[in-house]
Scaffold this motif. Sequence first.
Motif, short mmCIF file in Angstrom:
data_model
loop_
_atom_site.label_atom_id
_atom_site.label_comp_id
_atom_site.label_asym_id
_atom_site.label_seq_id
_atom_site.Cartn_x
_atom_site.Cartn_y
_atom_site.Cartn_z
N PHE A 192 0.85 -1.19 0.00
CA PHE A 192 0.00 0.00 0.00
C PHE A 192 0.88 1.24 0.00
O PHE A 192 2.08 1.17 0.28
N VAL A 193 0.28 2.35 -0.33
CA VAL A 193 0.99 3.62 -0.39
C VAL A 193 0.59 4.47 0.80
O VAL A 193 -0.59 4.55 1.15
N THR A 194 1.55 5.10 1.43
CA THR A 194 1.27 5.94 2.59
C THR A 194 0.60 7.24 2.15
O THR A 194 0.50 7.54 0.96
N ASN A 195 0.16 8.02 3.13
CA ASN A 195 -0.52 9.27 2.79
C ASN A 195 0.43 10.31 2.20
O ASN A 195 -0.01 11.37 1.74
N THR A 196 1.73 10.01 2.19
CA THR A 196 2.70 10.91 1.54
C THR A 196 3.02 10.43 0.12
O THR A 196 3.89 11.00 -0.53
N LEU A 206 9.07 1.26 1.66
CA LEU A 206 10.21 2.17 1.64
C LEU A 206 10.13 3.23 2.73
O LEU A 206 10.69 4.32 2.62
N THR A 207 9.43 2.91 3.82
CA THR A 207 9.41 3.77 4.99
C THR A 207 9.96 2.99 6.18
O THR A 207 10.06 1.76 6.14
N LEU A 208 10.32 3.70 7.25
CA LEU A 208 10.77 3.04 8.46
C LEU A 208 9.56 2.63 9.29
O LEU A 208 8.61 3.40 9.43
N GLU A 209 9.59 1.45 9.83
CA GLU A 209 8.44 0.91 10.56
C GLU A 209 8.02 1.82 11.71
O GLU A 209 6.83 2.07 11.91
N ASP A 210 8.98 2.34 12.46
CA ASP A 210 8.65 3.18 13.60
C ASP A 210 8.64 4.67 13.27
O ASP A 210 8.30 5.50 14.11
N PHE A 211 9.05 5.00 12.04
CA PHE A 211 9.06 6.40 11.59
C PHE A 211 8.49 6.45 10.18
O PHE A 211 9.24 6.61 9.19
N PRO A 212 7.19 6.28 10.04
CA PRO A 212 6.58 6.16 8.70
C PRO A 212 6.72 7.40 7.82
O PRO A 212 6.49 7.32 6.62
#
Length: 330
Positions: free
Chosen positions: A241-245, A251-257
Motif C-alpha cells: 500500500f501507499v502511505t498518505n505521503t 520504503l518507509t521506516l516501521e517506527d518512523f513512517p
Amino acid sequence: MSINVEDVVAQFGAFYKPGSDNQKNLRNMIYKPKETASFFQNRPSDDTIFRSNMAALTRVVQPFQKTFTPIGALTFKPNQFDLFQMKIDVQEAPDALVKTYVGFLGDIAEIDRSKWPFVRWFLEQHIMPKADEDLETLEYFAGVFAAPEEGVAGAAGTSMDGIRKVIRGYATAGRTNVGNGAISTGAPASDDADFCTQVEDFFEAIPSVFRKKLDIIFMSPENELKYRRGKRKKYGKDFNFVTNTGVSALLTLEDFPGIQVKGFESHAGSDLMWTSIPMNRIRALKKASLANTMLVKEYAPRTVSAYTDWFEALNFEVPEFVFHNDQDLE
C-alpha cells in the motif's frame, strides 16, 4: 565529433526514402533522469562561492537569585564552498544524414545547417537528456573535481565535487552529526532483514531533536532494494500500500513512517547512506537558466556547433546537520 550512420546504411542502404514511416520508426535512447538535484533547494546567485553561518547559543536557564548572573554565549560557525563551472560543447556535420533512412532530419533546401530539423531533435532528444544523465551518474555523487588540461576535454566525473566527497570532507573536519561524526553501521549485512535493522538503527542513532525534521535516507538503488526485501522479510506484513505521503510502505521506516528510504542512480555501487534536513540541502547555482539553454551556430561550413556553460554545486548549508554512516568514506 561525427555522426555514425554506418549501421543505418548497412541495414537500409545509403539512400533516403520519402514518407512519414521513417519518422514514426525512429526511437531514442532512454537516458537516466537528473533526480538527485531535485531534492536540493535551488539557491541561484551571482556569486561563485556560497557562504553560510550557523549561530548557536549555550545554556541560558538557571535557578533564581537576586544577584544578576548572566550566562549564555552566542557562537557562529561559518561554512563556505565553491561553485563549479561546467559546460557542454558539441559539434556535428549533419550532411551525413541526408542520403540515409533518417534523411528527414536534414533539410537540403536550407543552406544554414543550424536551422535543419536535426538540430532541435538532437538538442531536445539527446544532448539535454544525456547531460542530465551525466550529471546524475558521474558528477552529483561520485564527482571529484580536476582542472582540465588546456585544449583537452576533461575526464568523466571531474566537473565538480559530488556529495560523497563533500560528506567525506566535512566528516574529516569533524563537522557532521553535530560534531559526532559517522554513525557506525558496518558493511551492509548479507541477510536482507538484518540490513533493514541496520537502516533502522542508523536512523535511531540520529539525535532525536532532528528526527522529525528529516525526510529521506539517501542510498544506492541496490541497497534500497535490499531494504525493501528486508522489511518484508523482517515484519512479515503486507506492505502493498501507499502511505498518505505517496510513498510505498515498503520504503518507509516501521517506527518512523514519515521517513523514506530512497535509492538514487547517482549513489550506485556505494554503501554510504546519509540524510539531512530538506532546507539544509543546497543546490547553489550561477547562470542557472543557461544549464538548459544552448547557443547553436554554424561557425564552419556545413558544421553545427552548440554550447553552454554554468556554475553549480550540491552541498549543505550547515555541515553539522548532515548524518551519515561509516561506509565509503575513503
